[in-house]
Motif scaffolding. Structure first.
Motif, PDB file in Angstrom:
ATOM      1  N   ASP A  53     -22.847  60.879  36.571  1.00  0.00           N
ATOM      2  CA  ASP A  53     -21.964  59.749  36.288  1.00  0.00           C
ATOM      3  C   ASP A  53     -20.655  60.191  35.631  1.00  0.00           C
ATOM      4  O   ASP A  53     -19.589  59.620  35.888  1.00  0.00           O
ATOM      5  CB  ASP A  53     -22.668  58.681  35.442  1.00  0.00           C
ATOM      6  CG  ASP A  53     -23.079  59.167  34.069  1.00  0.00           C
ATOM      7  OD1 ASP A  53     -23.162  60.403  33.858  1.00  0.00           O
ATOM      8  OD2 ASP A  53     -23.321  58.320  33.191  1.00  0.00           O
ATOM      9  N   THR A  54     -20.704  61.249  34.820  1.00  0.00           N
ATOM     10  CA  THR A  54     -19.471  61.775  34.217  1.00  0.00           C
ATOM     11  C   THR A  54     -18.593  62.431  35.278  1.00  0.00           C
ATOM     12  O   THR A  54     -17.357  62.305  35.240  1.00  0.00           O
ATOM     13  CB  THR A  54     -19.805  62.792  33.112  1.00  0.00           C
ATOM     14  OG1 THR A  54     -20.625  62.161  32.126  1.00  0.00           O
ATOM     15  CG2 THR A  54     -18.540  63.300  32.441  1.00  0.00           C
ATOM     16  N   ILE A  55     -19.214  63.119  36.224  1.00  0.00           N
ATOM     17  CA  ILE A  55     -18.460  63.735  37.316  1.00  0.00           C
ATOM     18  C   ILE A  55     -17.762  62.656  38.145  1.00  0.00           C
ATOM     19  O   ILE A  55     -16.585  62.806  38.511  1.00  0.00           O
ATOM     20  CB  ILE A  55     -19.394  64.581  38.200  1.00  0.00           C
ATOM     21  CG1 ILE A  55     -20.039  65.704  37.380  1.00  0.00           C
ATOM     22  CG2 ILE A  55     -18.644  65.144  39.400  1.00  0.00           C
ATOM     23  CD1 ILE A  55     -19.052  66.623  36.701  1.00  0.00           C
ATOM     24  N   VAL A  56     -18.459  61.571  38.424  1.00  0.00           N
ATOM     25  CA  VAL A  56     -17.853  60.455  39.161  1.00  0.00           C
ATOM     26  C   VAL A  56     -16.689  59.877  38.370  1.00  0.00           C
ATOM     27  O   VAL A  56     -15.630  59.562  38.938  1.00  0.00           O
ATOM     28  CB  VAL A  56     -18.907  59.371  39.462  1.00  0.00           C
ATOM     29  CG1 VAL A  56     -18.247  58.109  40.007  1.00  0.00           C
ATOM     30  CG2 VAL A  56     -19.941  59.894  40.462  1.00  0.00           C
ATOM     31  N   TRP A  57     -16.855  59.731  37.057  1.00  0.00           N
ATOM     32  CA  TRP A  57     -15.785  59.193  36.211  1.00  0.00           C
ATOM     33  C   TRP A  57     -14.540  60.076  36.304  1.00  0.00           C
ATOM     34  O   TRP A  57     -13.417  59.576  36.422  1.00  0.00           O
ATOM     35  CB  TRP A  57     -16.267  59.116  34.761  1.00  0.00           C
ATOM     36  CG  TRP A  57     -15.283  58.485  33.821  1.00  0.00           C
ATOM     37  CD1 TRP A  57     -15.154  57.167  33.527  1.00  0.00           C
ATOM     38  CD2 TRP A  57     -14.261  59.167  33.052  1.00  0.00           C
ATOM     39  NE1 TRP A  57     -14.125  56.976  32.624  1.00  0.00           N
ATOM     40  CE2 TRP A  57     -13.569  58.182  32.318  1.00  0.00           C
ATOM     41  CE3 TRP A  57     -13.878  60.493  32.923  1.00  0.00           C
ATOM     42  CZ2 TRP A  57     -12.517  58.497  31.468  1.00  0.00           C
ATOM     43  CZ3 TRP A  57     -12.824  60.814  32.084  1.00  0.00           C
ATOM     44  CH2 TRP A  57     -12.152  59.826  31.360  1.00  0.00           C
ATOM     45  N   ILE A  58     -14.729  61.395  36.258  1.00  0.00           N
ATOM     46  CA  ILE A  58     -13.588  62.317  36.342  1.00  0.00           C
ATOM     47  C   ILE A  58     -12.936  62.238  37.722  1.00  0.00           C
ATOM     48  O   ILE A  58     -11.705  62.236  37.838  1.00  0.00           O
ATOM     49  CB  ILE A  58     -14.030  63.760  36.028  1.00  0.00           C
ATOM     50  CG1 ILE A  58     -14.508  63.863  34.578  1.00  0.00           C
ATOM     51  CG2 ILE A  58     -12.884  64.744  36.281  1.00  0.00           C
ATOM     52  CD1 ILE A  58     -15.105  65.219  34.229  1.00  0.00           C
ATOM     53  N   LEU A  59     -13.743  62.171  38.763  1.00  0.00           N
ATOM     54  CA  LEU A  59     -13.188  62.047  40.117  1.00  0.00           C
ATOM     55  C   LEU A  59     -12.339  60.792  40.239  1.00  0.00           C
ATOM     56  O   LEU A  59     -11.235  60.817  40.814  1.00  0.00           O
ATOM     57  CB  LEU A  59     -14.318  62.019  41.147  1.00  0.00           C
ATOM     58  CG  LEU A  59     -15.034  63.352  41.414  1.00  0.00           C
ATOM     59  CD1 LEU A  59     -16.295  63.120  42.229  1.00  0.00           C
ATOM     60  CD2 LEU A  59     -14.112  64.334  42.128  1.00  0.00           C
ATOM     61  N   ASP A  60     -12.837  59.688  39.708  1.00  0.00           N
ATOM     62  CA  ASP A  60     -12.082  58.434  39.760  1.00  0.00           C
ATOM     63  C   ASP A  60     -10.814  58.523  38.911  1.00  0.00           C
ATOM     64  O   ASP A  60      -9.733  58.091  39.325  1.00  0.00           O
ATOM     65  CB  ASP A  60     -12.955  57.272  39.263  1.00  0.00           C
ATOM     66  CG  ASP A  60     -14.071  56.931  40.222  1.00  0.00           C
ATOM     67  OD1 ASP A  60     -13.962  57.278  41.420  1.00  0.00           O
ATOM     68  OD2 ASP A  60     -15.066  56.312  39.786  1.00  0.00           O
ATOM     69  N   THR A  62      -9.019  61.075  38.012  1.00  0.00           N
ATOM     70  CA  THR A  62      -8.014  62.040  38.467  1.00  0.00           C
ATOM     71  C   THR A  62      -7.497  61.759  39.875  1.00  0.00           C
ATOM     72  O   THR A  62      -6.614  62.472  40.357  1.00  0.00           O
ATOM     73  CB  THR A  62      -8.591  63.465  38.438  1.00  0.00           C
ATOM     74  OG1 THR A  62      -9.749  63.512  39.286  1.00  0.00           O
ATOM     75  CG2 THR A  62      -8.989  63.859  37.021  1.00  0.00           C
ATOM     76  N   GLY A  63      -8.066  60.765  40.534  1.00  0.00           N
ATOM     77  CA  GLY A  63      -7.657  60.467  41.903  1.00  0.00           C
ATOM     78  C   GLY A  63      -8.268  61.386  42.940  1.00  0.00           C
ATOM     79  O   GLY A  63      -7.913  61.319  44.126  1.00  0.00           O
ATOM     80  N   LEU A  64      -9.214  62.221  42.521  1.00  0.00           N
ATOM     81  CA  LEU A  64      -9.838  63.159  43.453  1.00  0.00           C
ATOM     82  C   LEU A  64     -11.048  62.565  44.173  1.00  0.00           C
ATOM     83  O   LEU A  64     -11.622  63.205  45.060  1.00  0.00           O
ATOM     84  CB  LEU A  64     -10.255  64.445  42.722  1.00  0.00           C
ATOM     85  CG  LEU A  64      -9.096  65.319  42.233  1.00  0.00           C
ATOM     86  CD1 LEU A  64      -9.612  66.457  41.361  1.00  0.00           C
ATOM     87  CD2 LEU A  64      -8.306  65.871  43.420  1.00  0.00           C
ATOM     88  N   ALA A  65     -11.406  61.341  43.810  1.00  0.00           N
ATOM     89  CA  ALA A  65     -12.530  60.689  44.496  1.00  0.00           C
ATOM     90  C   ALA A  65     -12.259  60.567  45.990  1.00  0.00           C
ATOM     91  O   ALA A  65     -13.165  60.748  46.815  1.00  0.00           O
ATOM     92  CB  ALA A  65     -12.795  59.314  43.884  1.00  0.00           C
ATOM     93  N   ILE A 111     -13.676  71.484  44.847  1.00  0.00           N
ATOM     94  CA  ILE A 111     -13.458  70.714  46.075  1.00  0.00           C
ATOM     95  C   ILE A 111     -12.735  71.584  47.105  1.00  0.00           C
ATOM     96  O   ILE A 111     -11.622  72.064  46.860  1.00  0.00           O
ATOM     97  CB  ILE A 111     -12.621  69.452  45.788  1.00  0.00           C
ATOM     98  CG1 ILE A 111     -13.288  68.602  44.703  1.00  0.00           C
ATOM     99  CG2 ILE A 111     -12.446  68.622  47.066  1.00  0.00           C
ATOM    100  CD1 ILE A 111     -12.438  67.425  44.228  1.00  0.00           C
ATOM    101  N   PHE A 112     -13.360  71.751  48.276  1.00  0.00           N
ATOM    102  CA  PHE A 112     -12.816  72.632  49.304  1.00  0.00           C
ATOM    103  C   PHE A 112     -12.681  71.867  50.621  1.00  0.00           C
ATOM    104  O   PHE A 112     -13.685  71.608  51.301  1.00  0.00           O
ATOM    105  CB  PHE A 112     -13.712  73.855  49.465  1.00  0.00           C
ATOM    106  CG  PHE A 112     -13.876  74.623  48.181  1.00  0.00           C
ATOM    107  CD1 PHE A 112     -12.933  75.555  47.796  1.00  0.00           C
ATOM    108  CD2 PHE A 112     -14.954  74.371  47.345  1.00  0.00           C
ATOM    109  CE1 PHE A 112     -13.058  76.242  46.601  1.00  0.00           C
ATOM    110  CE2 PHE A 112     -15.090  75.046  46.145  1.00  0.00           C
ATOM    111  CZ  PHE A 112     -14.136  75.983  45.770  1.00  0.00           C
ATOM    112  N   PRO A 113     -11.447  71.495  50.961  1.00  0.00           N
ATOM    113  CA  PRO A 113     -11.234  70.729  52.195  1.00  0.00           C
ATOM    114  C   PRO A 113     -11.246  71.617  53.432  1.00  0.00           C
ATOM    115  O   PRO A 113     -10.999  72.823  53.369  1.00  0.00           O
ATOM    116  CB  PRO A 113      -9.841  70.123  51.979  1.00  0.00           C
ATOM    117  CG  PRO A 113      -9.139  71.104  51.090  1.00  0.00           C
ATOM    118  CD  PRO A 113     -10.206  71.685  50.195  1.00  0.00           C
TER     119      PRO A 113
END
Length: 235
Positions: A53-60, A62-65, A111-113
């Motif tokens: 849940d903390t990882i999701v919070w950071i993704l949201d 920072t706009g990286l979600a 994150i690796f696109p």
């Protein structure tokens, strides 16, 4: 007749239990494991709030979600415990006091696109500079993925499971070491026989990936060990 009915009911119960077991999700914590998911990377993380849940919070935050919702990506998923380690390294800082820039830079390293990293395709450590492959992050930085040699198993040389690791090459002081010790301090001497001595930083490695090759609908998930420190701090 009653004995027959009891045996029949026990057999039926066993079959139901077996069927339920076969439907269990593929994610397991604590071993090399892989499986196919019916959701994308972001939704998988949201489905396990007790770990991410903390990882999701950071993704949201920072706009990286949106990046982990795109197709053809690999996400090396740090656990919430990794963030706790990160905050402890910062003297017990509060997550919401850190800048978006700091969090975005740290999260981008996972994150690796436009690439799918599969465990069996990662080269083993087999040459003097360590082997492995470099891959580009979402911010176009380079990270390194490698695999230590298999350990012996039941007396059979290199018969153990294959693990992979993620490294931040910016943390290599002289040449990277294979040692990982989450409790160590920086810097440490790994080998004083060289000039200059080889120094290693225990935080630049993810340690062994504990759950590998989870196949989300839009890419691959590699789950990191909770001993890892989020962001690969090397200072």
């Amino acid at each position: 007749m009653k004995i027959f009915k009891v045996k029949y009911m026990l057999m039926l119960a066993a079959l139901v239990t077996l069927a339920a077991a076969c439907k269990k999700e593929h994610y397991t914590d604590g071993g090399v494991h892989s499986g196919k998911l019916d959701m994308n990377v972001y939704d998988f993380l949201k489905s396990r709030p007790f770990e991410f849940d903390t990882i999701v919070w950071i993704l949201d935050k920072t706009g990286l979600a949106e990046e982990v919702k795109k197709n053809n990506i690999t996400f090396f998923a740090p656990k919430d415990l990794c963030v706790v380690n990160f905050l402890n390294r910062r003297g017990g800082a509060k997550l919401d006091t850190l800048s978006v820039e700091v969090l975005r830079k740290a999260m981008s390293k996972y994150i690796f696109p436009n690439v799918k990293v599969w465990r069996d395709e990662v080269p083993f450590l087999n040459n003097t500079d360590g082997g492995g492959v470099y891959i580009k992050t979402v911010l176009n930085d380079s990270m390194l993925v490698d695999s230590p040699l298999r350990e012996d198993y039941n007396g059979v040389p290199q018969a153990g499971p294959k693990f992979i690791r993620l490294w931040d090459p910016n943390g290599f002081a002289y040449t990277r070491s294979r040692r990982f010790n989450a409790a160590a301090t920086w810097p440490e001497n790994a080998d004083n026989s060289t000039n200059p001595p080889k120094l290693y930083n225990p935080w630049v490695s993810s340690g062994n990936i504990i759950t590998s090759d989870l196949q989300a609908t839009n890419g691959v998930i590699q789950v990191l060990n909770g001993t890892h420190t989020f962001g690969f701090p090397f200072k």
